[in-house]
Design an enzyme around this catalytic site. Structure first.
Site, mmCIF file in Angstrom:
data_model
loop_
_atom_site.group_PDB
_atom_site.id
_atom_site.type_symbol
_atom_site.label_atom_id
_atom_site.label_comp_id
_atom_site.label_asym_id
_atom_site.label_seq_id
_atom_site.Cartn_x
_atom_site.Cartn_y
_atom_site.Cartn_z
ATOM 1 N N GLU A 28 0.863 -1.168 0.000
ATOM 2 C CA GLU A 28 0.000 0.000 0.000
ATOM 3 C C GLU A 28 0.904 1.223 0.000
ATOM 4 O O GLU A 28 1.607 1.484 0.978
ATOM 5 C CB GLU A 28 -0.873 -0.040 1.251
ATOM 6 N N ASN A 48 2.434 12.488 -10.565
ATOM 7 C CA ASN A 48 3.295 12.586 -11.744
ATOM 8 C C ASN A 48 4.080 11.292 -11.909
ATOM 9 O O ASN A 48 4.358 10.596 -10.929
ATOM 10 C CB ASN A 48 4.273 13.755 -11.603
ATOM 11 N N ARG A 58 17.545 14.938 -12.794
ATOM 12 C CA ARG A 58 16.444 15.907 -12.800
ATOM 13 C C ARG A 58 16.493 16.673 -11.485
ATOM 14 O O ARG A 58 16.405 16.093 -10.423
ATOM 15 C CB ARG A 58 15.106 15.193 -12.968
ATOM 16 N N HIS A 61 14.757 20.966 -8.046
ATOM 17 C CA HIS A 61 13.561 21.739 -8.341
ATOM 18 C C HIS A 61 12.768 22.090 -7.090
ATOM 19 O O HIS A 61 12.769 21.352 -6.112
ATOM 20 C CB HIS A 61 12.637 20.943 -9.271
ATOM 21 N N LYS A 70 6.279 16.500 -1.556
ATOM 22 C CA LYS A 70 6.293 15.391 -2.515
ATOM 23 C C LYS A 70 6.543 14.072 -1.809
ATOM 24 O O LYS A 70 7.446 13.962 -0.978
ATOM 25 C CB LYS A 70 7.396 15.593 -3.563
ATOM 26 N N HIS A 117 14.390 19.451 -4.619
ATOM 27 C CA HIS A 117 14.393 18.006 -4.842
ATOM 28 C C HIS A 117 15.016 17.687 -6.204
ATOM 29 O O HIS A 117 14.830 18.410 -7.178
ATOM 30 C CB HIS A 117 12.947 17.482 -4.809
ATOM 31 N N TYR A 130 5.555 10.449 -8.250
ATOM 32 C CA TYR A 130 5.476 11.324 -7.090
ATOM 33 C C TYR A 130 4.118 11.991 -6.987
ATOM 34 O O TYR A 130 3.507 12.362 -7.968
ATOM 35 C CB TYR A 130 6.611 12.336 -7.050
ATOM 36 N N LYS A 167 17.146 23.760 -18.789
ATOM 37 C CA LYS A 167 16.751 24.527 -17.597
ATOM 38 C C LYS A 167 17.633 24.158 -16.398
ATOM 39 O O LYS A 167 18.112 25.044 -15.684
ATOM 40 C CB LYS A 167 15.284 24.255 -17.278
ATOM 41 N N ASP A 168 17.873 22.854 -16.196
ATOM 42 C CA ASP A 168 18.682 22.427 -15.058
ATOM 43 C C ASP A 168 20.144 22.824 -15.230
ATOM 44 O O ASP A 168 20.817 23.177 -14.268
ATOM 45 C CB ASP A 168 18.554 20.921 -14.839
#
Length: 181
Positions: A28, A48, A58, A61, A70, A117, A130, A167-168
């Site tokens: 679960e 997501n 990644r 952020h 998250k 993150h 997430y 962007k990163d």
């Protein structure tokens, strides 16, 4: 479930009970009542799912307005997942914690609002899921350099150049980033 505190107060490793036999397993991953009994009373508004290949990084952020908590996990493959405290008023400002999340260990990481993150894929591919406590809000989307020496994250495969989005790659260092008070 078992909850493991990390070096950053509020960032938690969550180990769900896994019931397995020769047919496979069941776990679960989210139950509002069970989490509330453990003192975790978050509400989620968005789920997501990303898939990435080995070496994709990644992050780091966060959102300034509508900050997101998250609950992250991996359903296929493995990642090195990182949270960085970016609350200037925190005694842990600029500190990070990292944990391996994989389909095999079933671990999840709770990253509350106020933290940046990011993750690095350390398997051939990884499916990363997430749940978020706030909706994505593009105007408040921010980032911090993954390799900021002030933070000093010890990413696995340190000799390998990660695959980054534009962007990163252009994200500012922590010293120049807009962060939480």
């Amino acid at each position: 479930m078992n909850i493991v505190e990390t070096a950053l107060p509020g960032v938690l490793i969550i180990e769900p009970k896994v019931f397995g036999d020769a047919r496979g397993f069941f776990l679960e991953s989210w139950n509002k009542a069970t989490f509330a009994q453990a003192g975790l009373t978050m509400d989620f508004v968005q789920d997501n799912h990303s898939r990435s290949t080995r070496g994709v990084l990644r992050g780091l952020h966060y959102q300034l307005e509508n900050p997101q908590g998250k609950l992250v996990r991996v359903t296929q493959g493995a990642v090195f997942d990182v949270a960085v405290d970016i609350r200037r008023s925190s005694p842990h400002f600029g500190q990070w914690v990292g944990v391996e999340l994989s389909a095999e260990n079933h671990r999840m990481l709770w990253i509350p609002p106020g933290f940046a993150h990011g993750f690095l894929v350390i398997s051939e591919t990884a499916d990363f899921l997430y749940k978020c406590t706030s909706l994505y809000h593009s105007p408040s989307d921010r980032g911090i350099r993954w390799d900021d020496p002030q933070i000093g994250i010890a990413w696995p495969d340190a000799g390998m150049a990660p695959q980054l989005s534009g962007k990163d790659a252009a994200a500012p260092h922590l010293a120049h980033a807009e962060v939480f008070a």
